[in-house]
Structure formats: structure tokens, C-alpha cells
Design a protein around this motif. Structure first.
Motif, short mmCIF file in Angstrom:
data_model
loop_
_atom_site.label_atom_id
_atom_site.label_comp_id
_atom_site.label_asym_id
_atom_site.label_seq_id
_atom_site.Cartn_x
_atom_site.Cartn_y
_atom_site.Cartn_z
N LEU A 92 -8.35 3.26 -1.97
CA LEU A 92 -7.14 2.63 -1.46
C LEU A 92 -7.18 2.54 0.07
O LEU A 92 -6.85 1.49 0.64
CB LEU A 92 -5.91 3.40 -1.93
CG LEU A 92 -4.56 2.79 -1.60
CD1 LEU A 92 -4.40 1.47 -2.35
CD2 LEU A 92 -3.45 3.74 -1.98
N TYR A 151 0.82 -1.22 0.00
CA TYR A 151 0.00 0.00 0.00
C TYR A 151 0.86 1.26 0.00
O TYR A 151 0.47 2.26 -0.61
CB TYR A 151 -0.97 0.00 1.17
CG TYR A 151 -2.12 -0.93 0.93
CD1 TYR A 151 -3.07 -0.66 -0.04
CD2 TYR A 151 -2.26 -2.10 1.66
CE1 TYR A 151 -4.12 -1.51 -0.28
CE2 TYR A 151 -3.31 -2.96 1.43
CZ TYR A 151 -4.23 -2.66 0.46
OH TYR A 151 -5.26 -3.52 0.22
N HIS A 153 -9.81 -0.11 1.04
CA HIS A 153 -9.30 -1.46 0.77
C HIS A 153 -8.24 -1.85 1.79
O HIS A 153 -8.22 -2.99 2.28
CB HIS A 153 -8.74 -1.52 -0.66
CG HIS A 153 -8.47 -2.90 -1.12
ND1 HIS A 153 -7.26 -3.52 -0.94
CD2 HIS A 153 -9.27 -3.80 -1.76
CE1 HIS A 153 -7.32 -4.72 -1.45
NE2 HIS A 153 -8.53 -4.93 -1.96
N MET A 154 -7.37 -0.92 2.14
CA MET A 154 -6.33 -1.20 3.14
C MET A 154 -6.97 -1.49 4.50
O MET A 154 -6.53 -2.40 5.21
CB MET A 154 -5.37 -0.02 3.25
CG MET A 154 -4.25 -0.27 4.25
SD MET A 154 -3.04 1.05 4.31
CE MET A 154 -4.00 2.35 5.03
N LEU A 199 0.47 3.84 -3.00
CA LEU A 199 0.08 5.21 -2.68
C LEU A 199 1.12 6.20 -3.18
O LEU A 199 0.78 7.21 -3.79
CB LEU A 199 -0.12 5.36 -1.17
CG LEU A 199 -0.61 6.71 -0.67
CD1 LEU A 199 -2.02 6.96 -1.20
CD2 LEU A 199 -0.59 6.73 0.83
#
Length: 176
Positions: free
Chosen positions: A139, A115, A142-143, A119
Motif C-alpha cells: 500500500l 489510501y 503503491h501510494m 489503510l
């Protein structure tokens, strides 16, 4: 690290008192728990046994965990490590239930690194800053799922093991 795991409820301590002698408890433990060193066994779900737990016991301590079963959805990650002493025909058990394994650090490291790289790449390496707005919230969502689901599964495993071990130890002692 252990203090942090206690604060997020992945490691718990319990204390149980049983009306049984140490010798009787050791015998009942050996009758209800399959002897094992608790190492990784690849096809454990295909081994049959009437006992629900596997572990080992010495003169003053024990280790156990639930046996994995085929199609079992209880996710038995938690491991119990306990020490016991006998006082006035009462057995005092102090146990630690640990749901976190050191191999989870590898998973967490890979997820956080993935991630971070994604990112960084989407924010700073995009051409002409044309990264769509929905990428960052998606993102982060999802993380949070990828880190949150294992956390809650392990936490539930610890809570379930506390309930099961208290119930089963009392059952072993009172059963003839």
C-alpha cells in the motif's frame, strides 16, 4: 502554498534579458503565439496551427503555455506568466513558470482519502487481525507511485518549459 510549491520545484522564477524594444517584442510575440485565454479546450489536440504556443499579451505582461499536440509525450502542464520592462534598449522579462494547477488538489484529496480509508479499514476493521503483512508495504509503495509519478512529470514539465521559453524567446528576437 506558493512557497511550498517553490520549494518542491513546481513553481520557478526566471529572468531573461533580450536586446529588443518592447514594441518589437510584442509584435514578435503576437506572430509566434496564438491568441487565447488559456482556458480548457476539450479537443485542442485536433486544432491546427503553426505556432507552438498559445497565450495573450498586454502592454507590460503576458501569459502563455505550450499548445497540446496529438501523440505528444512532453506533457506540457507548465504555464508562464511574465512581466517585462524596457531599459536602455534591453527588454527585461521576469517570468514565473507554474506547473501546478488548482484542479490537482481534487486529485490529491481523492488519492489521500482513498489510501487513508483503505489503510484504516485494513488495519482496524479486519476480522481477528488477520491482515497479511505484505498489505502495508504494498500500500505504501503503491501510494508513493500514485503521488510520485505526477510530481515528477509536472516537475519535468517546469524544467522543460524553462529551457524552451528561454530558447524560443532568444530565437524570436534574433530571427529576422
Amino acid at each position: 502554498m506558493n512557497d511550498f510549491l517553490r520549494k518542491i520545484h513546481l513553481v520557478k522564477d526566471i529572468s531573461i534579458q533580450l536586446p529588443v524594444s518592447k514594441i518589437d517584442f510584442i509584435q514578435k510575440f503576437r506572430n509566434h503565439v496564438d491568441q487565447s485565454d488559456l482556458s480548457f479546450v476539450p479537443f485542442e489536440v485536433f486544432q491546427s496551427s503553426r505556432n507552438e504556443y498559445k497565450g495573450n499579451i498586454s502592454n507590460n505582461s503576458f501569459e502563455l503555455r505550450k499548445r497540446r499536440k496529438l501523440f505528444d509525450t512532453n506533457y506540457s502542464f507548465a504555464k508562464v506568466t511574465g512581466h517585462f520592462t524596457e531599459e536602455n534598449n534591453q527588454l527585461n522579462i521576469n517570468a514565473e513558470i507554474n506547473g501546478f494547477r488548482k484542479r490537482m488538489l481534487l486529485f490529491l484529496g481523492i488519492v489521500v482519502m482513498f489510501y487513508s480509508i483503505f489503510l484504516f479499514a485494513s488495519l482496524f476493521l479486519g476480522s481477528d487481525s488477520t491482515v497479511p503483512f505484505f498489505i502495508l508495504p504494498f500500500l505504501l509503495f503503491h501510494m508513493s507511485l500514485m503521488l510520485g509519478i505526477p510530481y515528477f512529470v509536472i516537475r519535468r514539465s517546469v524544467k522543460r518549459m524553462i529551457y524552451d521559453i528561454e530558447r524560443d524567446l532568444h530565437y524570436w528576437v534574433t530571427k529576422n
